[in-house]
Design an enzyme around this catalytic site. Structure first.
Site, PDB file in Angstrom:
ATOM      1  N   GLY B 158       0.834  -1.199   0.000  1.00 47.84           N
ATOM      2  CA  GLY B 158       0.000   0.000   0.000  1.00 47.84           C
ATOM      3  C   GLY B 158       0.867   1.245   0.000  1.00 47.84           C
ATOM      4  O   GLY B 158       2.060   1.205   0.325  1.00 47.84           O
ATOM      5  N   CYS B 159       0.263   2.369  -0.375  1.00 51.12           N
ATOM      6  CA  CYS B 159       1.028   3.610  -0.495  1.00 51.12           C
ATOM      7  C   CYS B 159       1.462   4.119   0.876  1.00 51.12           C
ATOM      8  O   CYS B 159       2.644   4.416   1.090  1.00 51.12           O
ATOM      9  CB  CYS B 159       0.226   4.655  -1.252  1.00 51.12           C
ATOM     10  SG  CYS B 159      -1.459   4.893  -0.656  1.00 51.12           S
ATOM     11  N   TYR B 160       0.540   4.227   1.815  1.00 49.56           N
ATOM     12  CA  TYR B 160       0.907   4.663   3.168  1.00 49.56           C
ATOM     13  C   TYR B 160       1.911   3.706   3.816  1.00 49.56           C
ATOM     14  O   TYR B 160       2.888   4.153   4.412  1.00 49.56           O
ATOM     15  CB  TYR B 160      -0.328   4.779   4.061  1.00 49.56           C
ATOM     16  CG  TYR B 160      -1.171   6.015   3.871  1.00 49.56           C
ATOM     17  CD1 TYR B 160      -0.627   7.284   4.004  1.00 49.56           C
ATOM     18  CD2 TYR B 160      -2.535   5.927   3.610  1.00 49.56           C
ATOM     19  CE1 TYR B 160      -1.417   8.434   3.864  1.00 49.56           C
ATOM     20  CE2 TYR B 160      -3.332   7.058   3.467  1.00 49.56           C
ATOM     21  CZ  TYR B 160      -2.775   8.312   3.601  1.00 49.56           C
ATOM     22  OH  TYR B 160      -3.553   9.431   3.477  1.00 49.56           O
ATOM     23  N   THR B 162       4.138   1.897   2.422  1.00 51.98           N
ATOM     24  CA  THR B 162       5.459   2.076   1.825  1.00 51.98           C
ATOM     25  C   THR B 162       6.193   3.218   2.520  1.00 51.98           C
ATOM     26  O   THR B 162       7.343   3.074   2.963  1.00 51.98           O
ATOM     27  CB  THR B 162       5.333   2.362   0.311  1.00 51.98           C
ATOM     28  OG1 THR B 162       4.712   1.235  -0.306  1.00 51.98           O
ATOM     29  CG2 THR B 162       6.696   2.598  -0.318  1.00 51.98           C
TER      30      THR B 162
END
Lengths: 353, 353, 353, 353
Positions: B158-160, B162
């Site tokens: 996921g972006c967060y 990462t």
């Protein structure tokens, strides 16, 4: 002098010292429609002779009178003077006018801290009027209403401290939680950096961008610490991290504090409700507020959240840094000093969208 | 098939499943110039028959070929398939293709967690392919390079997570600090919310605005906890608070962790340098990074700061949520799976301003 | 010198003179991945000795080499030098290097006009190297490919003129319509105003704002007039009005021209198709383009519309002012001067969102 | 009913029909502080029972009363009803209440045009209350003050027409210039597209972006044509091109008209001064206005410029589309209908920054 002012039989005369910045123009925006005051002069040393509306085009046809120098202000005929000046400059005017009978609201950081020593430590410059600290009252009405009502010199709070202190005051006053470990992660629009063009506020450096700055060192840290320590009756060390948002106005502070005594959402909400009872500008919200919900207004929207999973209270507070964080709070202080209804002239509806 | 692709003697054939979202178009933006692959198909059930450039005007004259249905993808002739689909949908395609010999990079959240049970607990929906968890490797190359190189199914982070995991990994691996009390205050651009119009992403609700959301409950919390627990070799409970920035792309995570053992800036920096040695996409910065400094690129800029006054490490990390936080990391995983130079096709210079 | 450069057996050596501005950093962004060139030096008088990435954080770890002074550039060993300098400064370097055998691409306005007299009239300053006009070729490849291929000095077009001339060139070459009454209403992002902080580009003066400027007097007017007059083979007077958009990059030009001969949409489209046949960077669109559809790329998206009701052709053109309007077009010119494939190194996919 | 309302001895009772949109919330923002009126109800069919502040968080603690259905409005006890509804819906309420004695200000487009036929031609839908056209007065006070003062039904002007007509009215009334060749190039913020989420207003499609739309076909064209034809006493065909700005509020119209009779700047300015004499909300500026200089206010800033070189007058006008272009003009119309001072309750200072 302009029409709008003339039409009123205003009781009080006010002067705005420092026309070019955003706090100056915001004071004018609020005061021009305040039913109990008349703006008798606005000063600027560098723009003397120009019209106020030449500097701030939005006032075309509204405030077109000429800017004067500070020397032209006859303080004997003025009830309240607002100092919308940079820190370091403000103290000179306080020194000059403090004994002239005029009430002073200083929007700079010159008298917000507990002593000249603390000031010099964090502001890295000499204080030329240490005596002013004896008279200065920290102008946060939710905390110091009584002292404000009797003050002749108000140190108007900083924008970040306004959001931060309002976020945590109820917990600190009650002495609940690991106050010393509290963290305030704050985000502000660019007007907090002032009207002057700089790399920091260059459009292409801000637009579609976001960053932290002043990590561990921002001078508002000590202001927040002192006010919360005052409530706690114990000295605390806090973490405060400011960030720069690609927006004009608004501060959102997200604060974290661990609580290991018994707590639940209901108790937390009740604590805040009780603390902010009869405070007209603090709106306790039941969901996370956004900065646009307070934009252009004097409201501080506060949302305390209890996270059972982690044992932490998270408090989100939104203010308009130029209003509740500056000019609006200054007028609030004026209202109190003059014995007026504290919310008069300050009930603008937030401008969303 | 388009010219750009044809000109190459590409070794590997790839397919993008899910054309309409931002991860789909970002995959295309990166892969179309990747020297070792050829995009053989892009699928969309709802836009089948339209040209890819009809959906994403920026590709006019670049990728004009027709979108096909997923049924039209002959996986036997494809080396890598990217699933750019919503969670819940992705697992169906994994189930269908996992034994077909094709390597799968799944950009959804369907296989990121440790078990179907944890998934169901935080995603609030049944998991229809629990067996997939046996094969899935969490595709964060800085942590799991070896496993990725042997994997046939990648759960792309996921972006967060990462940004958050890269922020704290060195401290957790070393077991330094009050890991259980760690706080991650994260801020993301709106593309994280997807391509679909909603109140959340309505321009006037976002522009000149800022707010927190998912306080205490965001499902990326558990993904972050699991990865950091894995490094710490001990289970932790973390605080994670996401906020919505008025920007298109970019995540900035500000993380806090108390450290009561001996620490100084030099030591902290050394710890991070060591951990990220030879990691081509982590750039250790000596000042706080801004999100525009990584925009459009696969870099994660990490800045660890030691605050002696408070005894806390503060770590600021900036990534582009669509690249390092999604499509770029997916291609990075592909490179590793295929045994290519890990940074090939991924060295785009960040676009600032 | 950095790794990326070293890995290549590049044929051509290039130097960028002027590191601090946006055109300098955009040239670096494009050239660092250009397969046929090597950047051998980047100069800055005011930042000499700093690393390029100190000025432009996005290049951290990518271009970290030191900036040198212009005196340190050995032009004898350089094939192409790019002047990314303000007008008035650029002409001094042209004077100095024009006979040294190096090819020069000048991104300033110093040699774009037809004569020193016209320059002095619109730029309000003396021209110190009038002889340069004899050699200078106006570097718009869609109009002057042949001359560019033989040139040693390129006057790289202005950003507004690029969008404006591409909008109207087919009509002017064909001599169709009331060319003398043509109106160009153009809108640009703030990077057109440069990297230097000023009131014009102060975030709070631009964000959520919009205005016209330079009405009737902008110096790009004459550049547009001269190029279109050249095509028409007749001198014209045009109306050009620039506006400032609250965006970083991008120009959108909306042009109006009355046509009283027989016209329909098909004919208009055919005229444009024919004119832009085999021009790799002009994309004829069948709907109005937005500036994000070309952001970060060298494409010019052109949409001609016939309004039967009013008898007017309306042409909408979108470019990225820093790429097709500056650095990208400069590299395009370099490619042509060096006899390379004209689009090599310039096929970046526009970055949307 | 809320406190603010109660405190006043308001003479007039008003009702807002349609709570969910931006015109509804802007009406509430203005009317809640209007000294001569009391808001007695706000309606919403889809949100009946919710509080107004549930829909519009900025009103928390300000307007917390419950939304009612339109059926619950007792028009017999209401002086003025504002219809803040989509076109097509509005006409049904006009039909229902037109004979009930209540004054109606309709903010939709249903009665702005000269006849049901013209409406059906441009709005592409049947008009179900053609008789309404007999009573409807076009509510642009600068043009139709007398008719408004006697009207029972006001067709409140569109946002683009307000800016466009105010730009050109003096020239058309005087019959100066090539009126038939006039071009209006207009740019609007996204609130003009309404409160409802759509691709058009999806943040990532608007932010850092810009485009034209409705080229040659926008329905505001005919509204502008009719009003200007009325002033000219001759039918005209005009060119109108709208564009979408990445801002919340504001319209800037740039208009062009060729003038071949004798003209100079002084004459042009005098013509506008004369036309707008005693019009409290038109501010004639001596430089190009920006949209933020009128944001949140009912002012229209108009700047006429004479370009001797091209023989064209260029007129720049800035308004807030939600205030002067909608809710503010509606209250202005109400003031006139009720015989109040026309500017009462409408002197908000524009909010800049």
């Amino acid at each position: 002098m302009d029409q709008l002012n003339k039409m009123r039989n205003s009781k009080y005369k006010v002067s705005i010292v420092g026309a070019s910045g955003y706090t100056g123009s915001e004071l004018a925006r609020i005061l021009i429609h305040h039913p109990e005051v008349e703006i008798v002069s606005i000063t600027s040393e560098s723009h003397k002779g120009k019209r106020f509306s030449d500097l701030h085009g939005q006032f075309s046809g509204i405030i077109d009178f000429e800017l004067v120098g500070a020397d032209d202000v006859n303080v004997a005929e003025v009830d309240v003077v607002f100092l919308a000046l940079p820190h370091g400059v403000s103290m000179e005017f306080v020194k000059r006018w403090i004994d002239e009978g005029v009430k002073i609201v200083d929007l700079s950081g010159d008298f917000r801290l507990s002593s000249p020593e603390v000031y010099e430590d964090w502001y890295k410059k000499d204080h030329t009027f240490p005596k002013g600290f004896d008279k200065a009252v920290y102008g946060m009405p939710e905390l110091h209403f009584e002292s404000i009502s009797e003050a002749s010199l108000i140190a108007n709070p900083g924008c970040y401290p306004t959001a931060s202190v309002l976020s945590l005051a109820p917990l600190f006053e009650a002495g609940i939680g690991n106050t010393d470990g509290a963290i305030i992660d704050a985000k502000s629009g660019t007007t907090g950096a002032g009207v002057k063009a700089s790399n920091t506020t260059h459009f292409s450096n801000v637009n579609d961008n976001f960053k932290a700055y002043g990590i561990g060192t921002h001078r508002h840290t000590v202001e927040i610490q002192e006010q919360l320590s005052f409530l706690l009756k114990k000295s605390v060390i806090l973490q405060f991290t400011p960030h720069l948002l690609p927006v004009d106005r608004g501060i959102l502070a997200t604060s974290y504090i661990s609580i290991d005594t018994e707590m639940d959402q209901e108790k937390l909400t009740a604590l805040y409700k009780d603390f902010y009872k009869n405070k007209p500008f603090v709106r306790l919200r039941n969901q996370a507020p956004s900065i646009k919900e307070v934009r252009g207004s004097n409201y501080a929207d506060v949302y305390p959240y209890w996270d059972k999973r982690t044992g932490k209270a998270i408090v989100i507070t939104a203010i308009d840094n130029l209003v509740k964080g500056a000019a609006g709070q200054a007028v609030h202080n004026m209202n109190i000093m003059l014995g007026l209804n504290e919310s008069i002239g300050l009930l603008q509806v937030p401008m969303q969208p």
